[in-house]
Design an enzyme around this catalytic site. Structure first.
Site, short mmCIF file in Angstrom:
data_model
loop_
_atom_site.label_atom_id
_atom_site.label_comp_id
_atom_site.label_asym_id
_atom_site.label_seq_id
_atom_site.Cartn_x
_atom_site.Cartn_y
_atom_site.Cartn_z
N HIS A 57 0.85 -1.20 0.00
CA HIS A 57 0.00 0.00 0.00
C HIS A 57 0.88 1.25 0.00
O HIS A 57 2.13 1.12 -0.03
CB HIS A 57 -0.96 -0.02 1.20
CG HIS A 57 -0.26 -0.21 2.52
ND1 HIS A 57 0.56 0.73 3.08
CD2 HIS A 57 -0.25 -1.26 3.39
CE1 HIS A 57 1.02 0.30 4.23
NE2 HIS A 57 0.55 -0.93 4.46
N HIS A 113 3.96 1.35 2.33
CA HIS A 113 5.12 0.59 1.83
C HIS A 113 5.80 1.36 0.69
O HIS A 113 7.01 1.43 0.61
CB HIS A 113 4.67 -0.77 1.27
CG HIS A 113 4.06 -1.68 2.28
ND1 HIS A 113 2.86 -2.32 2.07
CD2 HIS A 113 4.49 -2.08 3.51
CE1 HIS A 113 2.57 -3.07 3.12
NE2 HIS A 113 3.54 -2.94 4.01
N GLN A 146 4.93 -14.30 14.32
CA GLN A 146 4.54 -13.07 15.02
C GLN A 146 3.03 -12.95 15.21
O GLN A 146 2.55 -11.94 15.72
CB GLN A 146 5.12 -11.84 14.33
CG GLN A 146 4.49 -11.49 13.00
CD GLN A 146 5.25 -10.36 12.32
OE1 GLN A 146 6.41 -10.53 11.93
NE2 GLN A 146 4.63 -9.20 12.19
N GLY A 179 8.60 1.87 9.16
CA GLY A 179 7.58 2.90 9.32
C GLY A 179 7.31 3.24 10.78
O GLY A 179 7.32 2.37 11.65
N LYS A 200 4.56 4.09 11.84
CA LYS A 200 3.22 3.61 12.21
C LYS A 200 3.36 2.49 13.24
O LYS A 200 2.56 2.40 14.17
CB LYS A 200 2.48 3.09 10.99
CG LYS A 200 1.19 2.44 11.39
CD LYS A 200 0.44 1.87 10.26
CE LYS A 200 -0.73 1.10 10.78
NZ LYS A 200 -0.37 -0.25 11.23
N ASP A 201 4.37 1.66 13.07
CA ASP A 201 4.63 0.57 14.02
C ASP A 201 5.80 0.98 14.90
O ASP A 201 6.89 0.41 14.83
CB ASP A 201 4.93 -0.72 13.25
CG ASP A 201 3.79 -1.07 12.32
OD1 ASP A 201 2.76 -1.52 12.82
OD2 ASP A 201 3.90 -0.83 11.10
N SER A 213 -2.72 0.62 5.87
CA SER A 213 -2.35 -0.67 6.46
C SER A 213 -2.93 -1.77 5.59
O SER A 213 -4.02 -1.61 5.02
CB SER A 213 -2.93 -0.76 7.88
OG SER A 213 -2.95 -2.09 8.31
N SER A 214 -2.21 -2.88 5.50
CA SER A 214 -2.72 -4.01 4.71
C SER A 214 -4.07 -4.46 5.27
O SER A 214 -4.95 -4.88 4.54
CB SER A 214 -1.74 -5.18 4.77
OG SER A 214 -0.46 -4.73 4.43
N ARG A 215 -4.20 -4.35 6.58
CA ARG A 215 -5.43 -4.80 7.23
C ARG A 215 -6.65 -3.95 6.84
O ARG A 215 -7.79 -4.39 7.00
CB ARG A 215 -5.29 -4.78 8.75
CG ARG A 215 -4.38 -5.86 9.28
CD ARG A 215 -4.24 -5.72 10.78
NE ARG A 215 -3.18 -6.56 11.33
CZ ARG A 215 -3.34 -7.81 11.69
NH1 ARG A 215 -4.50 -8.40 11.57
NH2 ARG A 215 -2.33 -8.50 12.19
P1 AMP Z 1 3.98 -4.59 7.24
O1 AMP Z 1 3.86 -5.07 5.82
O2 AMP Z 1 2.69 -4.17 7.84
O3 AMP Z 1 4.78 -5.54 8.10
O4 AMP Z 1 4.84 -3.26 7.16
C1 AMP Z 1 6.10 -3.22 6.57
C2 AMP Z 1 6.75 -1.89 6.88
O5 AMP Z 1 5.92 -0.84 6.39
C3 AMP Z 1 6.92 -1.64 8.38
O6 AMP Z 1 8.16 -0.99 8.60
C4 AMP Z 1 5.77 -0.72 8.70
O7 AMP Z 1 5.99 0.10 9.82
C5 AMP Z 1 5.69 0.09 7.43
N1 AMP Z 1 4.35 0.70 7.28
C6 AMP Z 1 3.16 0.07 7.37
N2 AMP Z 1 2.15 0.95 7.23
C7 AMP Z 1 2.72 2.16 7.06
C8 AMP Z 1 2.22 3.48 6.87
N3 AMP Z 1 0.92 3.73 6.83
N4 AMP Z 1 3.10 4.49 6.72
C9 AMP Z 1 4.44 4.25 6.77
N5 AMP Z 1 4.97 3.03 6.95
C10 AMP Z 1 4.14 2.01 7.10
#
Ligand code: AMP
Length: 271
Positions: free
Chosen positions: A30, A33, A57, A143, A145-146, A181-183
């Site tokens: 998204h 990413h 996880q 990110g 966000k986390d 977010s993917s969710r």
């Molecule tokens: P994930 O695929 O959810 O594990 O996220 C992969 C990376 O993308 C992690 O470093 C997250 O913190 C980052 N990320 C996820 N959502 C966002 C967002 N809305 N803005 C910036 N970074 C993000």
């Protein structure tokens, strides 16, 4: 874009480069990413993106099963972004070896998401430690966000003298305010509206408590969030993001961290 499913072939390829800028993901690509990838591309090193939905996880089997996956769409987007390498490992490729370094798990892993998702950060650090060992990236883009995850990965890297540098990336939001977010793809239109209303409510709350901290009344806030359509609140806490000390007064810089459910979809964010 070269695609790798096996670490040995990947390692052979990246040995030829001057270094790697690494963007780890669980797929469901998204705008969040994409912003990490764009920053990585500015580093002038080769950009490697990984897609791996890490079962270790997830503390609930159903959550792992229902995690949004769409490799076809992801491939299309990543190709368009012209990344150099995509690594989509199998479980065995990641977990079929013993890493040289032990995971360092800071005590802050027991707070916030760690309180509600037992074993979550152990799983995150385990997979990140393995990715680092395989790829030995010069930079890792993560990110905000986390934020708790980012903080714990930084602690691990420092404690274990790992030479990768973490690049902290701003949270990217949808037009309605909610963090990409993917969710989010599991939310319907009505649920997205609820998430958006909750986001604006919490932004407003932060502004108010900055002026007068006594307005941070948990019972009232939780009731308001339920009235707005949240199904359950995991946590809502203020922390100084430099040292992760809980704040008690308003003249400190703080972020409001929250995690809540809409039906069975769990959303986390910090503002
Ligand atoms: P994930 O695929 O959810 O594990 O996220 C992969 C990376 O993308 C992690 O470093 C997250 O913190 C980052 N990320 C996820 N959502 C966002 C967002 N809305 N803005 C910036 N970074 C993000």
């Amino acid at each position: 874009m070269k695609i790798f499913k096996d670490k040995h072939t990947l390692q052979k390829e990246i040995l030829k480069t001057k270094g790697i800028s690494f963007v780890p993901t669980m797929g469901g690509i998204h705008k969040g990413h994409i912003s990490l990838i764009k920053q990585s591309k500015k580093s002038k090193l080769k950009t490697l993106v990984s897609i791996f939905v890490n079962p270790k996880q997830f503390n609930k089997k159903n959550d792992y099963k229902s995690y949004p996956r769409n490799t076809k769409k992801d491939l299309k987007q990543l190709k368009k972004l012209k990344i150099n390498y995509l690594y989509i490992p199998t479980y065995k490729d990641i977990y079929g070896f013993k890493p040289k370094k032990k995971v360092f798990l800071d005590k802050f892993s027991k707070k916030l998401c760690g309180r509600f998702r037992k074993g979550h950060f152990e799983g995150v650090l385990n997979v990140v430690n393995r990715f680092i060992e395989i790829i030995k990236p010069r930079y890792i883009f993560l990110g905000k966000k986390d934020y708790q995850q980012l903080y714990l990965i930084k602690k691990h890297i420092k404690k274990r003298n790992i030479r990768s540098k973490i690049v902290e990336c701003t949270t990217i939001r949808e037009i309605n305010g909610i963090a990409c977010s993917s969710r989010n793809s599991n939310l319907n239109k009505k649920q997205k509206k609820i998430a958006s209303n909750i986001y604006y409510y919490l932004c407003d709350l932060k502004k108010k408590i900055k002026k007068n901290y006594s307005l941070f009344k948990m019972n009232k806030i939780k009731k308001d969030l339920i009235d707005l359509g949240a199904s359950k609140i995991d946590y809502l806490e203020n922390y100084n993001i430099k040292n992760f000390k809980k704040i008690k007064k308003t003249n400190e810089k703080f972020n409001l961290f929250f995690a809540y459910y809409i039906k069975n979809i769990r959303l986390i964010d910090n503002i």
